[in-house]
Each structure stands twice: as structure tokens, then as C-alpha cells.
Design a protein around this motif. Sequence first.
Motif, short mmCIF file in Angstrom:
data_model
loop_
_atom_site.label_atom_id
_atom_site.label_comp_id
_atom_site.label_asym_id
_atom_site.label_seq_id
_atom_site.Cartn_x
_atom_site.Cartn_y
_atom_site.Cartn_z
N LEU A 22 0.80 -1.22 0.00
CA LEU A 22 0.00 0.00 0.00
C LEU A 22 0.84 1.27 0.00
O LEU A 22 0.33 2.35 -0.34
N SER A 23 2.10 1.19 0.38
CA SER A 23 2.97 2.38 0.34
C SER A 23 3.80 2.44 -0.93
O SER A 23 4.59 3.37 -1.12
N SER A 24 3.63 1.46 -1.83
CA SER A 24 4.38 1.45 -3.09
C SER A 24 3.64 2.28 -4.14
O SER A 24 2.61 2.89 -3.86
N CYS A 25 4.16 2.26 -5.36
CA CYS A 25 3.59 3.07 -6.44
C CYS A 25 3.60 2.28 -7.74
O CYS A 25 4.56 1.58 -8.04
N SER A 26 2.51 2.40 -8.50
CA SER A 26 2.42 1.76 -9.82
C SER A 26 2.77 2.80 -10.87
O SER A 26 1.92 3.60 -11.28
N VAL A 27 4.03 2.79 -11.31
CA VAL A 27 4.50 3.83 -12.22
C VAL A 27 3.73 3.82 -13.53
O VAL A 27 3.36 4.87 -14.06
N GLY A 28 3.46 2.63 -14.07
CA GLY A 28 2.77 2.54 -15.35
C GLY A 28 1.38 3.15 -15.33
O GLY A 28 0.89 3.63 -16.36
N MET A 29 0.72 3.15 -14.17
CA MET A 29 -0.63 3.69 -14.08
C MET A 29 -0.66 5.20 -14.17
O MET A 29 -1.63 5.79 -14.67
N CYS A 30 0.37 5.87 -13.68
CA CYS A 30 0.30 7.33 -13.55
C CYS A 30 1.44 8.04 -14.28
O CYS A 30 1.71 9.21 -13.99
N PHE A 31 2.10 7.35 -15.22
CA PHE A 31 3.23 7.98 -15.90
C PHE A 31 2.79 9.18 -16.72
O PHE A 31 3.38 10.26 -16.65
N THR A 32 1.72 9.00 -17.54
CA THR A 32 1.28 10.13 -18.37
C THR A 32 0.70 11.25 -17.51
O THR A 32 0.80 12.42 -17.87
N ALA A 33 0.08 10.88 -16.38
CA ALA A 33 -0.41 11.92 -15.46
C ALA A 33 0.76 12.70 -14.87
O ALA A 33 0.69 13.92 -14.70
N TRP A 34 1.85 12.00 -14.56
CA TRP A 34 3.05 12.69 -14.08
C TRP A 34 3.60 13.63 -15.14
O TRP A 34 3.96 14.78 -14.85
N PHE A 35 3.64 13.19 -16.39
CA PHE A 35 4.21 14.01 -17.45
C PHE A 35 3.40 15.29 -17.67
O PHE A 35 3.96 16.36 -17.92
N SER A 36 2.08 15.17 -17.59
CA SER A 36 1.23 16.34 -17.85
C SER A 36 0.90 17.13 -16.60
O SER A 36 0.14 18.10 -16.68
N TYR A 37 1.48 16.74 -15.46
CA TYR A 37 1.16 17.45 -14.21
C TYR A 37 1.66 18.89 -14.29
O TYR A 37 2.84 19.14 -14.55
N PRO A 38 0.79 19.89 -14.05
CA PRO A 38 1.14 21.27 -14.40
C PRO A 38 1.86 22.09 -13.34
O PRO A 38 2.28 23.20 -13.62
N HIS A 39 2.00 21.59 -12.12
CA HIS A 39 2.41 22.47 -11.03
C HIS A 39 3.81 22.19 -10.49
O HIS A 39 4.09 22.44 -9.33
N SER A 40 4.69 21.67 -11.31
CA SER A 40 6.04 21.37 -10.84
C SER A 40 7.06 21.75 -11.91
O SER A 40 6.77 21.71 -13.10
N SER A 41 8.26 22.10 -11.45
CA SER A 41 9.35 22.41 -12.37
C SER A 41 9.91 21.12 -12.94
O SER A 41 9.62 20.02 -12.47
N THR A 42 10.77 21.27 -13.97
CA THR A 42 11.36 20.09 -14.59
C THR A 42 12.19 19.30 -13.59
O THR A 42 12.10 18.06 -13.54
N ARG A 43 12.98 19.97 -12.77
CA ARG A 43 13.82 19.27 -11.79
C ARG A 43 12.96 18.56 -10.75
O ARG A 43 13.23 17.42 -10.37
#
Length: 397
Positions: free
Chosen positions: A119-140
Motif C-alpha cells: 500500500l505504500s508502493s507506487c504503480s509507475v505505469g498507471m500514472c506515468f502520463t499523469a506525471w508528465f502532464s502534471y502542471p504544477h512542478s518544475s522540470t527538476r
Amino acid sequence: MSEIEVIVFILLGLIILQDISNRIRRPALLYSMYIIVGVILGVFVRPKTEDFLQSVGSFGFLLLLFQIGLEIDLPKKWEAIVALRRAFFWMLVHLPIIGSVAYFMGLPAETGTLAVVALSSCSVGMCFTAWFSYPHSSTRSKRMILMWMVALEVLAIILFATMDAFLEYKFSWKTLGHIALVIFGILLIAFLADKLMLALKGLVHRTVRWRIHVIVLAVLAICALGNRLFGLSSVKTAFFLGLFVNRATHEGMALEHSLKPIAQKFLIPIFFLYLGTTIHPSSFVSVQCLYALLTTALIFSFRYTIYQLYWKNRLRTDKWTFLLVCPNLTMVAVAVHTYQSHFLGKQAVDSTVTHFSVWLLLTGLFVSIVSVLLLPPEEDPDNSISEAELADKMFYS
């Protein structure tokens, strides 16, 4: 419902659910939707048909782990150390919250530990495109978040790889010996990854007409060998094989593209549908569902609080960025599969195994659905751009 009727229903479901998730711009909900349909399907299938789904889904599960490995680009050494340290701390701080719920449910300590990791892990494949399009963070900052997500997933798989011995021998020398053997197997796969990939590419070029068959056969053969020689379960071998093949040759997306028709379009969905059939609809009005809702509420409340107090300023993100590391359904599926496989054939499945599986799967389902719905809509619902191309644009352009 017979096997042929189930196949017809599944094929219709695959077409409809894919279209629905794309239209609402939430492709990360697809696996959750498969499980929900599986719950409905489970009311009508016969035990023989359920065994059929389990057998077919087991191959989909193996290819799912191989695909997860292919999706991950391992970071540089210093980035990996920082990300793994952050991931380990993230799992550790969840121990009191999730462990307390497991304790009140009357679950053993080792079972509660498995739940904490899942439950504390993360499914990268599920939210990769959401991470890429997330608008409120810098590139770093987005780079750091991605490395954190990857580290959570890799760390969870490594811990799952040793969980069979932990469930069997508890805290003992036998468990340490099994862990050492698993680590040796992982290092051997890493050392031979480039050679394995060259051999596989040679086979593929010589058998163009049978490309998918050759790739699947090679993956299954290597996984069987890892299980036989090193005690590393087939699905965990598949993950590390995909991980190191991608690292050694950067051909992960080519392999994933070749596997997509049989894996992503058929076998992997069948695995999640089968998981859904293991949950009876009455489970949604059971004590386990109440515990799952309670666990979900505690997880989100705790993560929101600790992220505001500690992580937000360090990662220089907004207060909702923690939602990117919340979807965990594929990792929960790995945990449930690991737990059920451990008891399969060794003893009669008692109520503890069933209750734990239902609670963990429902909690992962609720956490993943809520976090995906709270995230901004994804910009690439049709998956016209591959995850590797997205990463290239993010890091190298």
C-alpha cells in the motif's frame, strides 16, 4: 457462464472499457475498471471457468511484471541512492498507520508487513502520463518525483521477491539464505542482460513472422530458469529481466510494442478480471470493506499531512503532488498474488487468507481510483506517444 461466453464478454469489455477510459481522459483507471467488471463477472462464472481465467491470467500477470520492468529507466547512481532512501523512509512512516489496521484485523505481523509494502508502493505505469502532464512542478522537481515513484516500485518488487521465505520461515537464517540467493539471481540477470538481449534480437530477426511467439517463449523460459535455479519466483524474474534488459540495451519500448497485442490487449486484462472474480459483491458490504475504507481515509489524511510538513518544500512542488505516488493497484495485485500463491496447495485456504486478500485488494482499488480521479486529466488518453518518448522529451530536449 461457459468459457466461450466468458471470452466473448471479455472481448466486448476490453473494447468498451478502453474507449470509456480514453473519453474521460483517465486511462489510468483502466485496470480498476477491469477489476470492477470482474466482480460482476464473478457472479455468473462457474468454478471451472474461474480456474480457466486464473490459468490464462497467470501468464498475463507474468507479462505485466516484465512490462513494468521494461517501462522503468534506472537513474544514475547518485539519483538512485537518494530516491531509494526517500522510498524506504516513505514506506517506514506508513508502518504505524497500515500496521495498526492490520493488527486490529487480527492479522499476523508478517502479513501486516506485506500490506505496508504493497500500500505504500507506487504503480509507475498507471500514472506515468499523469506525471508528465502534471502542471504544477518544475522540470527538476518532476524528475525527482519520477525517481521517487520508480524507487517505490523497484523497492516493493525486491521486498516481494523475499516475501515467500519471510512468510514461510519468519525471522530466521533460512530467510536470510533465501534473500542472499535471490540477490545473487538478480545480479546474475543484470550481468547477463545485454547478452540475453543480443541473443533475443538475433532470434527475432531470424524469425520475423514469429516475433511475438519467440519473445514470449524466451521470457517464459528465462523466468522458469530463475525459479528453478535461484528460488526467484517466475513473476519476479520477469520484472528484473525487463528492468535490466531495458537498462542494458534501451530496447524496452521495442519489446513492449511487440508484446502489446497479446499482453496489454488480452492477457493482462484477463488477470485483472480474474482478480475481480475473487471478490464477491457481498464483500462491498462486509467488515473488510469497512476496514478498506478506513485504511484509504487514513492513508490520504496521513500522506496529505506529512507531505505538507516535510516533502513539499524539499521537492518544491504543490500540496497535491503526492497524489502521483498514490496509485498502487498493480503492486497490490503483486502482493495478493504472492500471498495467495504462498498458501496454494500447502493448506486449506482459511478465512484469514481470504479476508486479507479482499481487504488489501479493495484498499488498493479505492486508493488508486480516488488518486487518479483527483489528479488533472491526462493529455494523452489514446497513448499515441510512448512513455519512452515522453521521458525523452522531458529529460533530453
